[in-house]
Scaffold this motif. Structure first.
Motif, PDB file in Angstrom:
ATOM      1  N   ALA A   1       1.890  -1.980  -8.415  1.00 36.44           N
ATOM      2  CA  ALA A   1       3.029  -3.007  -8.413  1.00 36.44           C
ATOM      3  C   ALA A   1       4.129  -2.674  -7.292  1.00 36.44           C
ATOM      4  O   ALA A   1       4.301  -1.518  -6.844  1.00 36.44           O
ATOM      5  N   PHE A   2       4.491  -3.809  -6.834  1.00 38.05           N
ATOM      6  CA  PHE A   2       5.170  -3.713  -5.603  1.00 38.05           C
ATOM      7  C   PHE A   2       6.712  -4.808  -5.793  1.00 38.05           C
ATOM      8  O   PHE A   2       6.592  -5.623  -6.942  1.00 38.05           O
ATOM      9  N   GLN A   3       7.633  -4.469  -5.225  1.00 41.18           N
ATOM     10  CA  GLN A   3       8.980  -5.359  -5.128  1.00 41.18           C
ATOM     11  C   GLN A   3       9.054  -6.267  -3.916  1.00 41.18           C
ATOM     12  O   GLN A   3       8.471  -5.916  -2.952  1.00 41.18           O
ATOM     13  N   VAL A   4       9.669  -7.348  -4.205  1.00 37.37           N
ATOM     14  CA  VAL A   4      10.034  -8.319  -3.013  1.00 37.37           C
ATOM     15  C   VAL A   4      11.357  -8.226  -2.832  1.00 37.37           C
ATOM     16  O   VAL A   4      12.123  -8.626  -3.671  1.00 37.37           O
ATOM     17  N   PRO A   5      11.723  -8.228  -1.650  1.00 34.12           N
ATOM     18  CA  PRO A   5      13.150  -8.234  -1.169  1.00 34.12           C
ATOM     19  C   PRO A   5      13.795  -9.720  -1.138  1.00 34.12           C
ATOM     20  O   PRO A   5      12.981 -10.582  -0.884  1.00 34.12           O
ATOM     21  N   TYR A   6      15.015  -9.756  -1.326  1.00 34.88           N
ATOM     22  CA  TYR A   6      15.735 -11.172  -1.293  1.00 34.88           C
ATOM     23  C   TYR A   6      15.468 -11.770   0.188  1.00 34.88           C
ATOM     24  O   TYR A   6      15.453 -12.937   0.355  1.00 34.88           O
TER      25      TYR A   6
ATOM     26  N   LYS B   1      15.703 -12.099 -18.045  1.00 34.67           N
ATOM     27  CA  LYS B   1      14.158 -11.419 -18.253  1.00 34.67           C
ATOM     28  C   LYS B   1      13.336 -11.364 -17.184  1.00 34.67           C
ATOM     29  O   LYS B   1      12.146 -11.557 -17.323  1.00 34.67           O
ATOM     30  N   ALA B   2      14.084 -11.207 -15.863  1.00 35.50           N
ATOM     31  CA  ALA B   2      13.040 -11.097 -14.697  1.00 35.50           C
ATOM     32  C   ALA B   2      12.846  -9.637 -14.337  1.00 35.50           C
ATOM     33  O   ALA B   2      14.243  -9.077 -14.272  1.00 35.50           O
ATOM     34  N   ARG B   3      11.942  -8.995 -13.905  1.00 36.95           N
ATOM     35  CA  ARG B   3      11.582  -7.863 -13.656  1.00 36.95           C
ATOM     36  C   ARG B   3      11.967  -7.369 -12.232  1.00 36.95           C
ATOM     37  O   ARG B   3      11.486  -8.147 -11.478  1.00 36.95           O
ATOM     38  N   LEU B   4      12.838  -6.472 -11.780  1.00 38.75           N
ATOM     39  CA  LEU B   4      13.100  -6.207 -10.575  1.00 38.75           C
ATOM     40  C   LEU B   4      12.698  -4.925 -10.016  1.00 38.75           C
ATOM     41  O   LEU B   4      12.300  -4.384  -8.737  1.00 38.75           O
ATOM     42  N   VAL B   5      12.517  -3.945 -10.931  1.00 39.66           N
ATOM     43  CA  VAL B   5      11.941  -2.597 -10.859  1.00 39.66           C
ATOM     44  C   VAL B   5      10.720  -2.254 -11.715  1.00 39.66           C
ATOM     45  O   VAL B   5      10.874  -2.796 -13.054  1.00 39.66           O
TER      46      VAL B   5
ATOM     47  N   GLY C   1       2.878   9.034  -3.080  1.00 44.25           N
ATOM     48  CA  GLY C   1       1.968   8.743  -4.149  1.00 44.25           C
ATOM     49  C   GLY C   1       1.622   7.326  -4.752  1.00 44.25           C
ATOM     50  O   GLY C   1       1.531   6.484  -3.627  1.00 44.25           O
ATOM     51  N   TRP C   2       1.826   6.929  -5.731  1.00 44.30           N
ATOM     52  CA  TRP C   2       1.607   5.608  -6.172  1.00 44.30           C
ATOM     53  C   TRP C   2       3.108   4.895  -6.279  1.00 44.30           C
ATOM     54  O   TRP C   2       3.288   3.615  -6.573  1.00 44.30           O
ATOM     55  N   LEU C   3       4.054   5.548  -5.610  1.00 42.87           N
ATOM     56  CA  LEU C   3       5.314   4.911  -5.487  1.00 42.87           C
ATOM     57  C   LEU C   3       5.488   4.223  -3.857  1.00 42.87           C
ATOM     58  O   LEU C   3       5.639   5.202  -2.987  1.00 42.87           O
ATOM     59  N   PRO C   4       5.469   3.003  -3.858  1.00 47.52           N
ATOM     60  CA  PRO C   4       5.712   2.049  -2.717  1.00 47.52           C
ATOM     61  C   PRO C   4       7.309   2.293  -2.325  1.00 47.52           C
ATOM     62  O   PRO C   4       8.103   2.907  -3.228  1.00 47.52           O
TER      63      PRO C   4
ATOM     64  N   ASN D   1       0.814  -1.346   0.089  1.00 46.56           N
ATOM     65  CA  ASN D   1      -0.191   0.080   0.022  1.00 46.56           C
ATOM     66  C   ASN D   1       0.978   1.260   0.028  1.00 46.56           C
ATOM     67  O   ASN D   1       1.437   1.359   0.967  1.00 46.56           O
ATOM     68  N   PRO D   2       1.059   1.993  -1.266  1.00 48.23           N
ATOM     69  CA  PRO D   2       2.094   3.173  -1.076  1.00 48.23           C
ATOM     70  C   PRO D   2       1.792   4.375  -0.553  1.00 48.23           C
ATOM     71  O   PRO D   2       2.555   4.899  -0.137  1.00 48.23           O
TER      72      PRO D   2
END
Length: 660
Positions: free
Chosen positions: A417-422, A492-496, A371-374, A364-365
């Motif tokens: 859209a969100f990122q998942v940490p290692y 070709k995995a998207r990270l950002v 804004g829309w940036l988490p 939830n950013p």
């Protein structure tokens, strides 16, 4: 077990040894298998059913994502093969955004490869796996225990359908099960249930929520408990032209239990079929499933029968009480299992405690983002996009209110859209283990992460990390995340996440990599505009960030870059470092004269920097070479695009600039 005892045990009972062992052929499991196999290590994947892909081959027959732009890696390869299988080609049909961000929508169009039949998914995953001779797969084989060497997991014990017992040792183990069984047996700490409401989790704990108006209802306490969301057998239903095979009345059938159901099905898929995804009242079970996460194999078999009875009862209701005799079990799916899926859809079970734990604020950013940036994750290993979708944990009994039952909420208007940490897949207290499915996240965060497109890439990341750990002779915990990221980008995995950076863009890997290190930044609308000209102000900011130049602001040198300009500090830093190429003004003052130079007067800034003008290829290369002399191929004259600048910087040695 002592070291000597462990070595004796392995010598006596070990039947197989591999570099990477994956337990569970779920979506993350097949992602892990392919990700690891591409790096040349030996990989064994062990699955307890006869199909690959987890729920994607067990009844979930459409993409759970809110954009095609968030899809990548092995999952997007799967989507493309689904599309080809059903004969679709060319541009994806246009669609209307249904989200407040103006872009997102339920991205599962059949023409885009967004819908499939269960047996087709299984066939595609088998074909994808068969491309790698170093990836071996065992089916109908269940894990029964683990082999530990101190705090390191060294192997897993198995039993196949014939009762044959096997022990497999491995340098790295990946637990791709939905339940996190291997992690738990190895001693990794974990959670089951819901956390309490907190500043980072306003929707955690006991909650009633009405999705249509986005309101938390009275009676919500926010308390912590051991409840898990509803689960169900995601039955595939076929529509028959001349009447479907009617099923027998299930034991204990009562049509009254479906009085408040939707009286329908869910998504239609190819082959004249549908998903049975009907909740809160339909084919799913609440509360009686709470024992599944920590239950034994025997316990889960009993619960499977309970879920089976519920799903068949709903089908019987459709056929016999509503007269839908055209709907029935498909004659070409799960033919060796009574035409029913092999696996129950368990949305959430155990969740490990990892080196990083995702919360609602990561999804939830509007909690801690902009804004829309988490919040940005430089340690990202996957991108996902789906609303926080928590299902009810208890049966709905109060029909005087419009909510779907305690625990249900669908936060579509405040997720992106969100990122998942290692660190979320690296469990605490256990070495040699990665957990991409039952990863480290709160219940609320997990309710968005738990979608197969995200799980598949998380598995791919786990496979890459496991293979690199083997090659570099270190544990996954010791592995530098940037090595994992580099290989994931190569695959070709998207990270950002950017709306306008397709996987096949020539600068995809460069822009993603530079974004992770903080050099490249997108715009507030989550675009990167890769093919737009790079302005002189953007170039200044990019170079300062990339080369980690120390800020140096001695004054105001350009009348068109005032103190209030967003790039003022960056432009002045490059000026002080003599990067911009402007001739010095001080020689014009001549020799020191006390009557002139002893004071503090100074002329107003008269030069122009032209911050909004596109930087030319000659200027760009001149600025680069004043920071560090580099040997780069010549560029054609004219403006430099943002993508071209990224490719230049990505090709350079990783070093800082002109700081002393």
């Amino acid at each position: 077990m002592s070291r000597i005892a462990f070595l004796l045990f392995v010598a006596l009972v070990c039947h197989a040894q591999v570099d990477v062992l994956i337990v569970g052929g779920s979506s993350s499991g097949i992602g892990a298998g392919i990700g690891a196999a591409r790096l040349g290590v030996s990989v064994l994947l062990v699955e307890d059913t006869p199909v690959l892909g987890g729920m994607l081959s067990n009844g979930i027959s459409n993409i759970d994502s809110y954009s095609y732009e968030s899809l990548s890696g092995v999952f997007d390869e799967f989507r493309q093969q689904v599309r080809a299988h059903y004969g679709y080609s060319g541009p994806i049909p246009s669609h209307k955004a249904t989200h407040l961000d103006g872009h997102s929508f339920a991205a599962h169009q059949a023409e885009a490869g967004g819908r499939w039949e269960p047996h087709v998914a299984s066939e595609i995953f088998r074909r994808m796996a068969s491309q790698y001779p170093n990836l071996k797969i065992l089916y109908r084989t269940v894990a029964t225990g683990v082999v530990m060497d101190g705090r390191r997991i060294a192997g897993v014990t198995f039993e196949d359908a014939n009762g044959t017992k096997t022990t497999v040792t491995a340098k790295v183990v990946i637990d791709a099960t939905h339940e996190g069984d291997i992690a738990a047996w190895a001693g990794a700490p974990y959670r089951v249930g819901r956390e309490a409401r907190s500043p980072l989790e306003p929707h955690a704990g006991h909650i009633y929520f009405y999705n249509a108006t986005n309101e938390i209802l009275p009676g919500s306490t926010g308390r912590q408990d051991q409840a898990i969301p509803s689960s169900g057998l995601r039955v595939c239903i076929k529509k028959y032209a001349s009447g479907a095979p009617l099923i027998a009345r299930p034991p204990g059938y009562d049509p009254e239990q479906f009085r408040f159901s939707t009286k329908g099905l869910s998504t239609d898929v190819p082959g004249g079929k549908f998903e049975m995804n009907v909740n809160p009242i339909g084919n799913e079970i609440q509360e009686l499933n709470w024992t599944w996460p920590e239950g034994s194999l025997a316990d889960r078999k009993k619960l499977y029968e309970l879920h089976k009875n519920r799903a068949l009862s709903y089908l019987y209701y459709l056929q016999h009480d509503l007269g839908r005799t055209d709907l029935g079990l498909p004659d070409d799916e799960f033919v060796d299992n009574g035409h029913l899926p092999y696996r129950v859809f368990i949305r959430e079970a155990r969740r490990i405690e990892g080196e990083a734990t995702m919360t609602e604020a990561d999804i939830n950013p509007f909690l801690t983002g902009s804004g829309w940036l988490p919040p940005f994750r430089s340690d990202s290993i996957a991108v996902g996009e789906y609303p926080i979708d928590a299902k009810p944990v208890r049966p709905k009994t109060d029909f005087t209110k419009p909510d779907k039952g305690e625990g249900d909420f669908y936060l579509i208007d405040v997720t992106t859209a969100f990122q998942v940490p290692y660190g979320s897949i690296v469990p605490k207290q256990v070495e040699g283990l990665l957990v991409p499915t039952a990863l480290s996240a709160t219940h609320v965060a997990f309710s968005a992460v738990r979608m197969d497109p995200t799980w598949t890439v998380l598995g791919q990341a786990a496979g890459v990390a496991a293979a690199l750990s083997v090659k570099d002779r270190m544990t996954p915990r010791q592995l530098a995340v940037n090595k994992v990221q580099s290989e994931l980008l190569r695959q070709k995995a998207r990270l950002v996440f950017y709306w306008d950076l397709p996987l096949d863009h020539p600068a995809f890997q460069a822009i993603e990599s530079l974004s992770l290190r903080g050099s490249f930044r997108g715009f507030p609308d989550r675009t990167i505009q890769p093919d737009a000209p790079l302005t002189r102000a953007q170039a200044a900011a990019l170079l300062v960030r990339h080369f980690k130049l120390w800020p140096s602001v001695s004054g105001h040198h350009f009348r068109d870059v005032p103190y209030t300009h967003w790039a003022f500090r960056d432009v002045e830093t490059l000026h002080d470092a003599n990067v911009l190429g402007f001739p010095a003004l001080w020689p014009q003052a001549g020799p020191y004269q006390g009557t002139i130079h002893a004071g503090f007067s100074k002329p107003a800034a008269a030069r122009e920097f032209l911050p909004n003008q596109s930087i030319t290829s000659q200027e760009w290369r001149d600025w680069l070479n004043r920071i560090r002399p580099f040997s780069l191929p010549p560029l054609p004259p004219g403006p430099v695009s943002r993508a071209r600048a990224a490719l230049d910087l990505y090709s350079l040695p990783d070093q800082e600039g002109v700081n002393p």
